[in-house]
Design an enzyme around this catalytic site. Structure first.
Site, PDB file in Angstrom:
ATOM      1  N   ASP A  68       0.841  -1.202   0.000  1.00 39.96           N
ATOM      2  CA  ASP A  68       0.000   0.000   0.000  1.00 39.96           C
ATOM      3  C   ASP A  68       0.873   1.248   0.000  1.00 39.96           C
ATOM      4  O   ASP A  68       2.098   1.157   0.117  1.00 39.96           O
ATOM      5  CB  ASP A  68      -0.982  -0.005   1.188  1.00 39.96           C
ATOM      6  CG  ASP A  68      -0.275  -0.197   2.528  1.00 39.96           C
ATOM      7  OD1 ASP A  68       0.967  -0.192   2.574  1.00 39.96           O
ATOM      8  OD2 ASP A  68      -0.974  -0.342   3.548  1.00 39.96           O
ATOM      9  N   ASN A 137      -7.324   0.754  13.735  1.00 36.15           N
ATOM     10  CA  ASN A 137      -8.772   0.613  13.543  1.00 36.15           C
ATOM     11  C   ASN A 137      -9.128  -0.740  12.921  1.00 36.15           C
ATOM     12  O   ASN A 137     -10.228  -0.928  12.434  1.00 36.15           O
ATOM     13  CB  ASN A 137      -9.304   1.748  12.652  1.00 36.15           C
ATOM     14  CG  ASN A 137      -8.660   1.719  11.263  1.00 36.15           C
ATOM     15  OD1 ASN A 137      -7.809   0.880  10.994  1.00 36.15           O
ATOM     16  ND2 ASN A 137      -9.081   2.621  10.406  1.00 36.15           N
ATOM     17  N   HIS A 139      -7.714  -2.033  10.241  1.00 37.83           N
ATOM     18  CA  HIS A 139      -7.547  -2.119   8.788  1.00 37.83           C
ATOM     19  C   HIS A 139      -6.425  -3.072   8.407  1.00 37.83           C
ATOM     20  O   HIS A 139      -5.580  -3.446   9.226  1.00 37.83           O
ATOM     21  CB  HIS A 139      -7.383  -0.729   8.155  1.00 37.83           C
ATOM     22  CG  HIS A 139      -6.045  -0.083   8.362  1.00 37.83           C
ATOM     23  ND1 HIS A 139      -5.848   1.275   8.254  1.00 37.83           N
ATOM     24  CD2 HIS A 139      -4.821  -0.596   8.664  1.00 37.83           C
ATOM     25  CE1 HIS A 139      -4.585   1.560   8.461  1.00 37.83           C
ATOM     26  NE2 HIS A 139      -3.939   0.448   8.710  1.00 37.83           N
ATOM     27  N   GLU A 144      -9.817   0.030   4.634  1.00 35.85           N
ATOM     28  CA  GLU A 144     -10.359   0.664   5.829  1.00 35.85           C
ATOM     29  C   GLU A 144     -11.720   0.057   6.210  1.00 35.85           C
ATOM     30  O   GLU A 144     -12.458  -0.423   5.335  1.00 35.85           O
ATOM     31  CB  GLU A 144     -10.542   2.164   5.568  1.00 35.85           C
ATOM     32  CG  GLU A 144      -9.242   2.914   5.306  1.00 35.85           C
ATOM     33  CD  GLU A 144      -8.476   3.273   6.570  1.00 35.85           C
ATOM     34  OE1 GLU A 144      -8.341   2.413   7.467  1.00 35.85           O
ATOM     35  OE2 GLU A 144      -7.995   4.417   6.656  1.00 35.85           O
TER      36      GLU A 144
HETATM   37  P1  PGA Z   1       2.025  -0.261  12.323  1.00 35.02           P
HETATM   38  O1  PGA Z   1       0.900   0.022  11.237  1.00 35.02           O
HETATM   39  O2  PGA Z   1       2.682  -1.545  11.919  1.00 35.02           O
HETATM   40  O3  PGA Z   1       2.965   0.896  12.222  1.00 35.02           O
HETATM   41  O4  PGA Z   1       1.333  -0.362  13.650  1.00 35.02           O
HETATM   42  C1  PGA Z   1       0.006  -0.963  10.875  1.00 35.02           C
HETATM   43  C2  PGA Z   1      -1.076  -0.364  10.035  1.00 35.02           C
HETATM   44  O5  PGA Z   1      -1.501   0.771  10.291  1.00 35.02           O
HETATM   45  O6  PGA Z   1      -1.551  -1.068   9.123  1.00 35.02           O
END
Ligand code: PGA
Length: 246
Positions: A68, A137, A139, A144
């Site tokens: 992404d 959240n 995701h 999302e």
């Molecule tokens: P993080 O992000 O590994 O920095 O916690 C994960 C995400 O937001 O998909």
């Protein structure tokens, strides 16, 4: 989820992840790996690089795919997934440009960029390993929470929570949208590793262990995948609080 693997701490989670990546590329010299960015896989990538360099493993047939990206940033912006992956993995391992499938965050026509990426991804013969983190959240990539999820690569407005992601603290630009592989793309992985680490995700823990599946918590869809292992960093979660805030 096929398996929940509880680890002591972030180091152990990262070791196991790096070992899995190492196994994948040594068992199949033409392996395809889809890579998340962010804090969850960062140490694993560093450990993977160390092992590959130490053992002199030839990765010239391996393809790395960027999961992404934040839309609208310059490719060299410190906050991009592009810069993260190049710094943490591709540059240390001298990976050639033609081994890296990625979106251009600056593409003038983002929709056309989704289509270009999708065609290249669909043309890959197989996808061996998909490494994913969990968003605060719930995701997955930048899929999302919502009433529905998309199956393929798409542009998506970021939720207010995602706009506070730590990576975005490294840019002065306002990021409102992302570009991400979709759920069906992720499900192409023969194996998926879901990395669960970070105190701010404690409220999501019960959804890892129960049987619920909901598009409002996208990672729960991974319970439908036949070979998804979730590695949990026990030390980062306050397990006694995990039933709150659901
Ligand atoms: P993080 O992000 O590994 O920095 O916690 C994960 C995400 O937001 O998909």
């Amino acid at each position: 989820m096929t398996n929940l693997i509880w680890t002591r701490d972030y180091d152990e989670l990262s070791q196991l992840t790096a070992e899995c990546m190492y196994r994948t590329v040594t068992q199949n010299p033409n392996a395809v790996l889809v890579l998340a960015t962010g804090g969850s896989p960062q140490l694993a990538y560093r450990l993977f690089c160390k092992k590959i360099i130490r053992d002199g493993i030839d990765l010239s047939g391996v393809t790395f795919v960027k999961l992404d990206e934040w839309l609208g940033l310059s490719t060299t912006d410190e906050a991009t997934c592009e810069v993260f992956l190049r710094r943490e993995l591709l540059d240390p391992l001298d990976i050639c440009e033609n081994q890296f499938l990625h979106f251009d965050p600056e593409a003038p026509d983002a929709q056309a960029e989704c289509e270009r990426f999708q065609a290249a991804f669909d043309a890959l013969p197989q996808v061996d390993l998909v490494i994913l983190g969990i968003g605060k959240n719930g995701h997955l990539g930048l899929n999302e929470p919502g009433e529905s999820l998309s199956s393929n690569t798409h542009i998506i407005p970021l939720s207010p929570k995602t706009k506070t992601h730590e990576m975005l603290t490294h840019t002065s630009s306002q990021v409102t949208h992302g570009i991400t592989m979709g759920m069906a793309d992720l499900f192409r992985g023969k194996e998926i590793l879901l990395l669960a680490t970070g105190a701010e995700k404690t409220h999501l823990l019960p959804l890892l262990t129960d049987r619920q599946i909901t598009t409002f918590v996208p990672f729960t869809l991974l319970k439908l995948h036949p070979n998804c292992n979730c590695i949990i960093d026990r030390s980062s979660f306050d397990v006694s609080r995990s039933n709150e805030d659901l």
